[in-house]
Motif scaffolding. Structure first.
Motif, short mmCIF file in Angstrom:
data_model
loop_
_atom_site.label_atom_id
_atom_site.label_comp_id
_atom_site.label_asym_id
_atom_site.label_seq_id
_atom_site.Cartn_x
_atom_site.Cartn_y
_atom_site.Cartn_z
N ASP A 53 0.83 -1.21 0.00
CA ASP A 53 0.00 0.00 0.00
C ASP A 53 0.87 1.26 0.00
O ASP A 53 0.66 2.17 -0.80
N TYR A 68 -9.71 4.56 2.38
CA TYR A 68 -9.66 3.23 3.00
C TYR A 68 -9.05 3.31 4.41
O TYR A 68 -9.54 2.65 5.34
N HIS A 69 -8.02 4.09 4.56
CA HIS A 69 -7.37 4.23 5.87
C HIS A 69 -8.27 4.97 6.84
O HIS A 69 -8.33 4.61 8.03
N TYR A 99 -8.06 -6.12 3.31
CA TYR A 99 -6.95 -5.23 2.96
C TYR A 99 -6.26 -5.72 1.68
O TYR A 99 -5.86 -4.93 0.83
#
Length: 171
Positions: A53, A68-69, A99
């Motif tokens: 990532d 997403y984080h 993930y």
């Protein structure tokens, strides 16, 4: 030429991530948090995805800004991976698979948008003195390195074989 390189890189990411997915799905639940070298299985899987990532970002500052984080704050907690310290967090298999799906989608999204100039440009990561294209190769090698650790551990300790994944995302 950039399209060909992008396609090649996508295929290699997919093969490496498919291998990692196989390791994660095949890991027995009782072994999920057992030691593999200096981390536990779940920590190795998370570490591998975390840096996949990271290196798919154009700059390390982009990492924490991703939706997403922000939507999965509990997964990333204090970003211990960014600190020079021993990992202490543990991760659920379902979270790791989620993930992994995110990283796979990010590979496709990232590489479809990178031009020949982008790939030839210097990467924007401290202590990495190579091009963005080489950063992708470095990233795939990192995934393969840790997948190989997990493959060996699964084979020796649990008699679980891992097939060869050439390219193409496999669920």
């Amino acid at each position: 030429m950039a399209d060909l390189l992008n396609q090649l890189l996508v295929h290699q990411y997919e093969a490496a991530l498919s291998t990692l997915r196989h390791c994660v799905t095949e890991c027995p639940e009782a072994a999920w948090q057992k030691p593999v070298a200096n981390m536990t299985f779940d920590q190795v899987a998370f570490h591998t995805l975390f840096f996949t990532d990271v290196y798919l970002c154009l700059h390390p500052d982009q990492l924490k800004q991703q939706p997403y984080h922000q939507q999965n704050e509990t997964l990333f907690r204090d970003y211990e991976e960014m600190e020079p310290r021993v990992q202490i967090q543990h991760y659920e298999k379902e979270a790791i698979l989620h993930y992994l799906d995110f990283c796979h989608a990010k590979v496709n999204e990232t590489l479809i948008n990178e031009s020949a100039d982008d790939l030839a440009a210097a990467c924007q990561f401290p202590r990495k003195s190579f091009s963005r294209a080489e950063l992708h190769v470095y990233n795939v090698r990192h995934i393969q390195h840790h997948a190989a650790q997990l493959i060996l551990w699964l084979r020796l300790d649990h008699q679980i074989d891992t097939p060869w994944f050439s390219s193409g995302w496999r669920d």
